[in-house]
Design a protein around this motif. Sequence first.
Motif, mmCIF file in Angstrom:
data_model
loop_
_atom_site.group_PDB
_atom_site.id
_atom_site.type_symbol
_atom_site.label_atom_id
_atom_site.label_comp_id
_atom_site.label_asym_id
_atom_site.label_seq_id
_atom_site.Cartn_x
_atom_site.Cartn_y
_atom_site.Cartn_z
ATOM 1 N N THR A 133 -43.347 -18.514 -30.467
ATOM 2 C CA THR A 133 -42.978 -16.901 -31.166
ATOM 3 C C THR A 133 -43.769 -16.310 -29.859
ATOM 4 N N GLY A 174 -29.614 -9.838 -28.166
ATOM 5 C CA GLY A 174 -30.808 -10.598 -29.027
ATOM 6 C C GLY A 174 -31.996 -9.600 -29.085
ATOM 7 N N ARG A 228 -34.769 -12.176 -28.630
ATOM 8 C CA ARG A 228 -34.685 -13.753 -28.827
ATOM 9 C C ARG A 228 -33.775 -14.122 -27.925
ATOM 10 N N GLN A 251 -36.879 -19.009 -27.863
ATOM 11 C CA GLN A 251 -38.296 -18.094 -27.300
ATOM 12 C C GLN A 251 -37.075 -16.665 -28.729
ATOM 13 N N THR A 252 -38.923 -16.123 -29.270
ATOM 14 C CA THR A 252 -38.489 -15.427 -29.809
ATOM 15 C C THR A 252 -40.264 -14.286 -29.923
#
Length: 257
Positions: free
Chosen positions: A3, A191, A210, A214-215
Amino acid sequence: MSTIILASSPRQAMAAPCHTLRMGPAEIQVLYLVERDLKTGILLAETAEQQRRIATAYPRGLIHNSLNVLVIRGNGIVALVDTGYAWSFPNLVAALQRVGLSPADVTHVLLTHAHSDHTGGLVQGGKAAFPGARVLFSQKELAYWTSPERQTAAAEGERTLAAEVGAILHAYGDRVSSFTTGQDLWAALPGITAVDEAGHTPGHVGIMARNNGQTCCMPLTCSPLILRCQPPMTWTRLPQRACARSFCSRPVAKAGW
């Protein structure tokens, strides 16, 4: 899964045209506009320990803050997230030029909320400052500021903000629309969603991207001090603490700038 919380200091922002992060087909850029001191009274401490941290971090009672905006682009989308103040519009134009863009290139302006330091660049001289752009509010935010109750609100500040939203509607006409949080904002850039951060205003949102585990979290009204405090602090008039708590509880990998 990692994150990232996008943040930038004024010195870092001035040292480069922008900070850039790639998330799948989307290129996300943080553009620096200007610096401004804010009074620490905007932070609402709930404990004596939080008051101590504020006093230690900001002994002059001022938060040296940088005003930044986001550009999200890819697959034909050039989206500007927030526009700064009306008076900082020349800074915004210069920031866009540094990354090869002009106001005419912007396809969408997404507003995190309807306060003047986020909407001010939309209308210049009574005309749309982004002639080809669609303007996007969250459904709750647009409904709140266009309601008849806001036009006659007791608080002068609310009437002023409602009038500013009215000026945006007048300048952009049917190019103003709304979105639902939690859904992709653009089919061309899957995303990327708006996250409900209601509290600062009724329809306030942040942006989340996103891709492949992975964010990237982009809380557009936030202080690094808030994220470091347990329990989290928040801005004055921001009763919604769930968002700040969620950011604090996540593993955070800082972007490498």
